[in-house]
Design a protein around this motif. Structure first.
Motif, mmCIF file in Angstrom:
data_model
loop_
_atom_site.group_PDB
_atom_site.id
_atom_site.type_symbol
_atom_site.label_atom_id
_atom_site.label_comp_id
_atom_site.label_asym_id
_atom_site.label_seq_id
_atom_site.Cartn_x
_atom_site.Cartn_y
_atom_site.Cartn_z
ATOM 1 N N TYR A 67 -1.816 0.745 5.660
ATOM 2 C CA TYR A 67 -2.623 -0.458 5.447
ATOM 3 C C TYR A 67 -2.639 -0.829 3.969
ATOM 4 C CZ TYR A 67 -6.752 -3.381 4.903
ATOM 5 O OH TYR A 67 -7.608 -4.396 4.564
ATOM 6 N N GLN A 68 -2.829 0.159 3.107
ATOM 7 C CA GLN A 68 -2.855 -0.103 1.672
ATOM 8 C C GLN A 68 -1.496 -0.587 1.177
ATOM 9 O OE1 GLN A 68 -4.368 3.657 0.267
ATOM 10 N NE2 GLN A 68 -6.483 2.972 0.320
ATOM 11 N N ASP A 69 -0.400 -0.010 1.697
ATOM 12 C CA ASP A 69 0.948 -0.453 1.321
ATOM 13 C C ASP A 69 1.161 -1.916 1.710
ATOM 14 O OD1 ASP A 69 1.506 2.050 0.319
ATOM 15 O OD2 ASP A 69 2.740 2.680 2.024
ATOM 16 N N VAL A 70 0.787 -2.247 2.931
ATOM 17 C CA VAL A 70 0.971 -3.624 3.405
ATOM 18 C C VAL A 70 0.101 -4.579 2.585
ATOM 19 C CG1 VAL A 70 0.548 -5.181 5.358
ATOM 20 C CG2 VAL A 70 1.691 -2.999 5.726
ATOM 21 N N THR A 71 -1.123 -4.185 2.316
ATOM 22 C CA THR A 71 -2.027 -5.021 1.527
ATOM 23 C C THR A 71 -1.443 -5.279 0.144
ATOM 24 O OG1 THR A 71 -3.947 -4.151 2.711
ATOM 25 C CG2 THR A 71 -4.366 -5.178 0.591
ATOM 26 N N THR A 72 -0.913 -4.244 -0.484
ATOM 27 C CA THR A 72 -0.309 -4.388 -1.805
ATOM 28 C C THR A 72 0.893 -5.329 -1.745
ATOM 29 O OG1 THR A 72 -1.043 -2.173 -2.444
ATOM 30 C CG2 THR A 72 0.770 -3.127 -3.710
ATOM 31 N N LYS A 73 1.742 -5.146 -0.733
ATOM 32 C CA LYS A 73 2.920 -6.011 -0.600
ATOM 33 C C LYS A 73 2.513 -7.470 -0.388
ATOM 34 C CE LYS A 73 5.998 -2.413 1.092
ATOM 35 N NZ LYS A 73 6.700 -1.846 2.246
ATOM 36 N N VAL A 74 1.507 -7.700 0.442
ATOM 37 C CA VAL A 74 1.047 -9.068 0.697
ATOM 38 C C VAL A 74 0.496 -9.687 -0.584
ATOM 39 C CG1 VAL A 74 -0.707 -10.441 1.905
ATOM 40 C CG2 VAL A 74 0.633 -8.758 3.158
ATOM 41 N N LYS A 75 -0.285 -8.920 -1.328
ATOM 42 C CA LYS A 75 -0.832 -9.438 -2.596
ATOM 43 C C LYS A 75 0.289 -9.755 -3.575
ATOM 44 C CE LYS A 75 -5.373 -7.237 -2.413
ATOM 45 N NZ LYS A 75 -6.246 -6.208 -2.987
ATOM 46 N N ASP A 76 1.286 -8.892 -3.657
ATOM 47 C CA ASP A 76 2.426 -9.136 -4.545
ATOM 48 C C ASP A 76 3.166 -10.400 -4.137
ATOM 49 O OD1 ASP A 76 1.791 -6.847 -5.950
ATOM 50 O OD2 ASP A 76 3.386 -5.619 -5.068
ATOM 51 N N GLN A 77 3.417 -10.538 -2.837
ATOM 52 C CA GLN A 77 4.126 -11.724 -2.342
ATOM 53 C C GLN A 77 3.313 -12.981 -2.616
ATOM 54 O OE1 GLN A 77 7.208 -12.177 -1.208
ATOM 55 N NE2 GLN A 77 7.580 -10.037 -1.628
ATOM 56 N N TYR A 78 2.006 -12.901 -2.427
ATOM 57 C CA TYR A 78 1.145 -14.053 -2.696
ATOM 58 C C TYR A 78 1.241 -14.425 -4.169
ATOM 59 C CZ TYR A 78 -2.939 -16.911 -3.532
ATOM 60 O OH TYR A 78 -3.773 -17.926 -3.917
ATOM 61 N N ASN A 80 3.758 -13.846 -6.202
ATOM 62 C CA ASN A 80 5.084 -14.422 -6.450
ATOM 63 C C ASN A 80 5.152 -15.862 -5.963
ATOM 64 O OD1 ASN A 80 5.988 -12.007 -7.526
ATOM 65 N ND2 ASN A 80 6.934 -11.313 -5.648
ATOM 66 N N ILE A 81 4.664 -16.105 -4.760
ATOM 67 C CA ILE A 81 4.698 -17.453 -4.201
ATOM 68 C C ILE A 81 3.818 -18.384 -5.030
ATOM 69 C CG2 ILE A 81 3.993 -18.845 -2.202
ATOM 70 C CD1 ILE A 81 4.890 -16.442 -0.458
ATOM 71 N N SER A 82 2.663 -17.891 -5.425
ATOM 72 C CA SER A 82 1.751 -18.698 -6.229
ATOM 73 C C SER A 82 2.400 -19.069 -7.559
ATOM 74 C CB SER A 82 0.455 -17.913 -6.471
ATOM 75 O OG SER A 82 -0.428 -18.655 -7.265
ATOM 76 N N SER A 83 3.071 -18.116 -8.192
ATOM 77 C CA SER A 83 3.751 -18.385 -9.470
ATOM 78 C C SER A 83 4.884 -19.383 -9.276
ATOM 79 C CB SER A 83 4.317 -17.092 -10.062
ATOM 80 O OG SER A 83 3.293 -16.208 -10.394
ATOM 81 N N GLN A 84 5.663 -19.196 -8.215
ATOM 82 C CA GLN A 84 6.766 -20.116 -7.946
ATOM 83 C C GLN A 84 6.241 -21.523 -7.675
ATOM 84 O OE1 GLN A 84 8.873 -18.276 -4.713
ATOM 85 N NE2 GLN A 84 9.891 -16.785 -6.016
ATOM 86 N N PHE A 85 5.169 -21.619 -6.933
ATOM 87 C CA PHE A 85 4.587 -22.925 -6.639
ATOM 88 C C PHE A 85 4.113 -23.591 -7.922
ATOM 89 C CE2 PHE A 85 0.939 -25.634 -5.692
ATOM 90 C CZ PHE A 85 1.525 -26.539 -4.818
ATOM 91 N N LYS A 86 3.452 -22.827 -8.779
ATOM 92 C CA LYS A 86 2.954 -23.376 -10.043
ATOM 93 C C LYS A 86 4.113 -23.855 -10.906
ATOM 94 C CE LYS A 86 -0.133 -22.264 -13.913
ATOM 95 N NZ LYS A 86 0.605 -23.003 -14.877
ATOM 96 N N GLU A 87 5.173 -23.063 -10.983
ATOM 97 C CA GLU A 87 6.345 -23.464 -11.773
ATOM 98 C C GLU A 87 6.947 -24.759 -11.223
ATOM 99 O OE1 GLU A 87 9.176 -20.258 -11.968
ATOM 100 O OE2 GLU A 87 7.675 -18.860 -12.748
ATOM 101 N N THR A 88 7.081 -24.839 -9.907
ATOM 102 C CA THR A 88 7.645 -26.040 -9.285
ATOM 103 C C THR A 88 6.744 -27.249 -9.530
ATOM 104 O OG1 THR A 88 8.702 -24.700 -7.578
ATOM 105 C CG2 THR A 88 8.437 -27.031 -7.106
#
Length: 127
Positions: A67-78, A80-88
């Motif tokens: 659960y902690q691994d998945v939570t960490t991965k989801v937060k990381d992906q969020y 990354n996506i948030s940064s990419q969206f902001k850059e775009t």
């Protein structure tokens, strides 16, 4: 918990139940006094309970880690996506501003030309 985790827990429960049944049946058919047999059954039941609690703790800990691994991965992906969206979004805003500035100057120049042409035509009509 994932299907894999549910399956492992089911297999574990089945193994423990089978072991308990085997121990109980073995003791019931053993040639000992009833009191001694009941004592052994009670001890084995306690041992099996301890094993079940231990296994439950292991499975529970594994599930918590996953659960902690998945939570960490989801937060990381969020992130990354948030940064990419902001850059775009920043690129789009910059592009729109640049286009506005470019066409604003052209529109002002064209409007000035039209105004001069209209003034010249009006002056020509006055004469």
């Amino acid at each position: 918990m994932s299907k894999k985790g549910n399956n492992a827990a089911g297999v574990l429960a089945g193994l423990l139940a089978g072991a308990a049944a085997g121990v109980v049946l073995g003791m019931l058919y053993a040639p000992e006094e009833g009191k001694e047999t009941r004592k052994k059954i009670k001890e084995k039941a306690g041992d099996l309970k301890d094993q079940a609690v231990d296994q439950y703790g292991k499975v529970s800990e594994k599930a918590k880690e996953q659960y902690q691994d998945v939570t960490t991965k989801v937060k990381d992906q969020y992130g990354n996506i948030s940064s990419q969206f902001k850059e775009t979004a920043d690129k789009v805003v910059t592009s729109v501003k640049d286009g506005y500035d470019k066409y604003k100057d052209q529109a002002i120049a064209k409007t000035t030309e039209v105004v001069k042409d209209v003034e010249n035509e009006l002056d020509g009509l006055k004469s």
